[in-house]
Design an enzyme around this catalytic site. Structure first.
Site, PDB file in Angstrom:
ATOM      1  N   GLY A   8     -46.918  25.598 101.642  1.00  0.00           N
ATOM      2  CA  GLY A   8     -47.273  25.342 100.705  1.00  0.00           C
ATOM      3  C   GLY A   8     -46.386  24.120 100.439  1.00  0.00           C
ATOM      4  O   GLY A   8     -46.204  23.090  99.488  1.00  0.00           O
ATOM      5  N   GLY A  11     -48.104  20.637  98.029  1.00  0.00           N
ATOM      6  CA  GLY A  11     -48.385  21.096  96.453  1.00  0.00           C
ATOM      7  C   GLY A  11     -47.552  19.957  95.917  1.00  0.00           C
ATOM      8  O   GLY A  11     -46.587  19.823  96.417  1.00  0.00           O
ATOM      9  N   GLN A  12     -47.662  21.158  94.388  1.00  0.00           N
ATOM     10  CA  GLN A  12     -46.597  19.420  93.717  1.00  0.00           C
ATOM     11  C   GLN A  12     -45.247  19.498  94.102  1.00  0.00           C
ATOM     12  O   GLN A  12     -44.393  18.451  94.190  1.00  0.00           O
ATOM     13  CB  GLN A  12     -46.812  20.069  92.173  1.00  0.00           C
ATOM     14  N   LEU A  13     -44.611  21.037  93.837  1.00  0.00           N
ATOM     15  CA  LEU A  13     -43.010  21.083  94.419  1.00  0.00           C
ATOM     16  C   LEU A  13     -42.735  20.501  96.228  1.00  0.00           C
ATOM     17  O   LEU A  13     -41.647  20.492  96.111  1.00  0.00           O
ATOM     18  CB  LEU A  13     -42.498  22.843  93.647  1.00  0.00           C
ATOM     19  N   ASP A  34     -49.007  23.896 105.458  1.00  0.00           N
ATOM     20  CA  ASP A  34     -50.295  24.060 104.391  1.00  0.00           C
ATOM     21  C   ASP A  34     -51.592  24.349 105.095  1.00  0.00           C
ATOM     22  O   ASP A  34     -52.142  24.901 105.707  1.00  0.00           O
ATOM     23  CB  ASP A  34     -50.182  23.036 103.444  1.00  0.00           C
ATOM     24  N   ARG A  36     -54.015  23.055 104.545  1.00  0.00           N
ATOM     25  CA  ARG A  36     -55.190  21.809 104.895  1.00  0.00           C
ATOM     26  C   ARG A  36     -54.240  20.691 105.270  1.00  0.00           C
ATOM     27  O   ARG A  36     -53.068  20.868 104.855  1.00  0.00           O
ATOM     28  CB  ARG A  36     -55.695  21.612 103.877  1.00  0.00           C
ATOM     29  N   TYR A 139     -51.138  35.028  86.818  1.00  0.00           N
ATOM     30  CA  TYR A 139     -49.965  34.728  87.345  1.00  0.00           C
ATOM     31  C   TYR A 139     -48.596  35.082  86.638  1.00  0.00           C
ATOM     32  O   TYR A 139     -47.267  35.660  87.748  1.00  0.00           O
ATOM     33  CB  TYR A 139     -50.648  32.704  86.742  1.00  0.00           C
ATOM     34  N   LYS A 143     -45.956  36.935  89.433  1.00  0.00           N
ATOM     35  CA  LYS A 143     -44.347  36.315  89.587  1.00  0.00           C
ATOM     36  C   LYS A 143     -44.013  37.583  89.227  1.00  0.00           C
ATOM     37  O   LYS A 143     -42.690  38.341  89.623  1.00  0.00           O
ATOM     38  CB  LYS A 143     -44.032  35.135  88.820  1.00  0.00           C
TER      39      LYS A 143
HETATM   40  N1  SER Z   1     -45.957  25.479  85.668  1.00  0.00           N
HETATM   41  C1  SER Z   1     -46.527  26.610  85.882  1.00  0.00           C
HETATM   42  C2  SER Z   1     -47.911  26.624  85.007  1.00  0.00           C
HETATM   43  O1  SER Z   1     -48.235  26.478  84.131  1.00  0.00           O
HETATM   44  C3  SER Z   1     -45.982  27.753  85.254  1.00  0.00           C
HETATM   45  O2  SER Z   1     -45.442  28.170  86.487  1.00  0.00           O
HETATM   46  O3  SER Z   1     -48.614  27.693  85.087  1.00  0.00           O
END
Ligand code: SER
Length: 315
Positions: A8, A11-13, A34, A36, A139, A143
């Protein structure tokens, strides 16, 4: 030190973390991957669909990977559009990473958790580490389950899985995708483009957030800490700052006095309302010395400075 695989990485992080890991450990020690291809990356890259454990295993073997950062997931807001599909993807990719790691000599795994694990049962201010978890999104459910699987793999197999419950992450380098805290990145882009911003949360919805620099440093510090310091094996509470849309807008107005914000809450308001307002991260502070550096004002100055530079070179 063996090689590091980032799943990943686009992605953002992942975008920022991959570059930071290369700075620390060397360009050829880090394999970005990733679903792509990623244009911005130079260096080692492999296409990996993390739902395919055979493919993860191939790459882990090929590069003799010893550390895996598993950053691929479907976030809170996007996840609600397809609950069962989100569960399937978030859990399957985690199980694949854990099993491949266990069976192929991977020594350490990083697994991101989130403030989304908390729900209506917690104290919303200074939410403690050991809270009852009744997440409101799929989500968050994935987690909360994932954290416990992380602990299980450590206890049962000795796999050194480490995890942070990230607050909303804000950075200029990359864009978030499908989260409830995304507004706090978007708002800065609108400010720098000098257009008004329509916020999908109510003006007084306070959420825990963290600046990208702090989030990356926390990740690196957690992963570098000696094994005996890691006493929480589910996932560590992590805090940076807390603010509402109205407060971030006020911080922006100090630099752009004409900045305009309007409020048009949608389904994400309900998700945000189920999350804590601030987080007690004293265990991370005590166990491995965590200290955030940025507050709302210093983050705002840095975001705007960097986005201005970005927009002026892209024009
Ligand atoms: N930033 C994430 C979200 O908004 C939270 O883990 O889903």
């Amino acid at each position: 030190m063996g090689r590091i695989l980032v799943i990943g990485a686009g992605g953002q992080l992942g975008t920022v973390l991959t570059n930071r890991l290369k700075e620390i450990y060397g360009e050829h020690q880090v394999i970005a991957s990733d679903l792509r291809p990623i244009k911005a990356f130079t260096g080692l890259f492999e296409l990996i669909d993390a739902t395919d454990s055979g493919r993860i295993e191939e790459v882990v073997k090929q590069y003799e990977v010893e550390e895996v950062y598993h950053l691929a997931a479907i976030l809170s807001a996007n996840g609600e559009k397809n609950p069962l599909g989100t569960w399937e993807i978030n859990m399957k990719t985690l199980f694949n990473v854990l099993e491949v790691s266990r069976l192929n000599g991977v020594k350490k795994v990083f697994y991101p958790s989130s403030i989304a694990v908390f729900g209506s049962e917690v104290e919303q201010q200074n939410t403690p580490q050991a809270s009852f978890l009744n997440p409101s999104t799929v989500y968050g459910i994935s987690k909360a389950a994932g954290e416990n699987w992380a602990q299980y793999y450590f206890q049962k197999y000795g796999l050194d899985v480490r995890s942070l419950r990230y607050p909303g992450v804000i950075g200029y380098q990359s864009l978030p995708g499908g989260g409830t805290t995304d507004y706090a990145v978007d708002i800065y882009h609108k400010a720098v483009e000098e257009v008004s911003f329509s916020c999908f949360l109510e003006k007084d919805t306070t959420l825990p957030m963290i600046y990208m620099d702090d989030a990356i440093r926390a990740t690196v510090e957690l992963m570098q800490a000696p094994i005996e310091s890691i006493k929480t094996r589910t996932s560590y509470n992590l805090a940076g700052m807390s603010f509402s849309p109205e407060e971030i807008a006020a911080a922006i107005k100090k630099i752009y006095p004409n900045f305009r914000i309007t409020y048009e809450p949608d389904f994400r308001q309900q998700i945000a309302a189920s999350w804590p307002q601030s987080i007690d991260d004293s265990r991370a502070r005590d166990d491995w010395g965590w200290r955030p550096e940025y507050d709302l004002n210093t983050m705002t100055e840095d975001m705007i400075k960097n986005l201005k530079a970005k927009y002026s070179t892209s024009n």
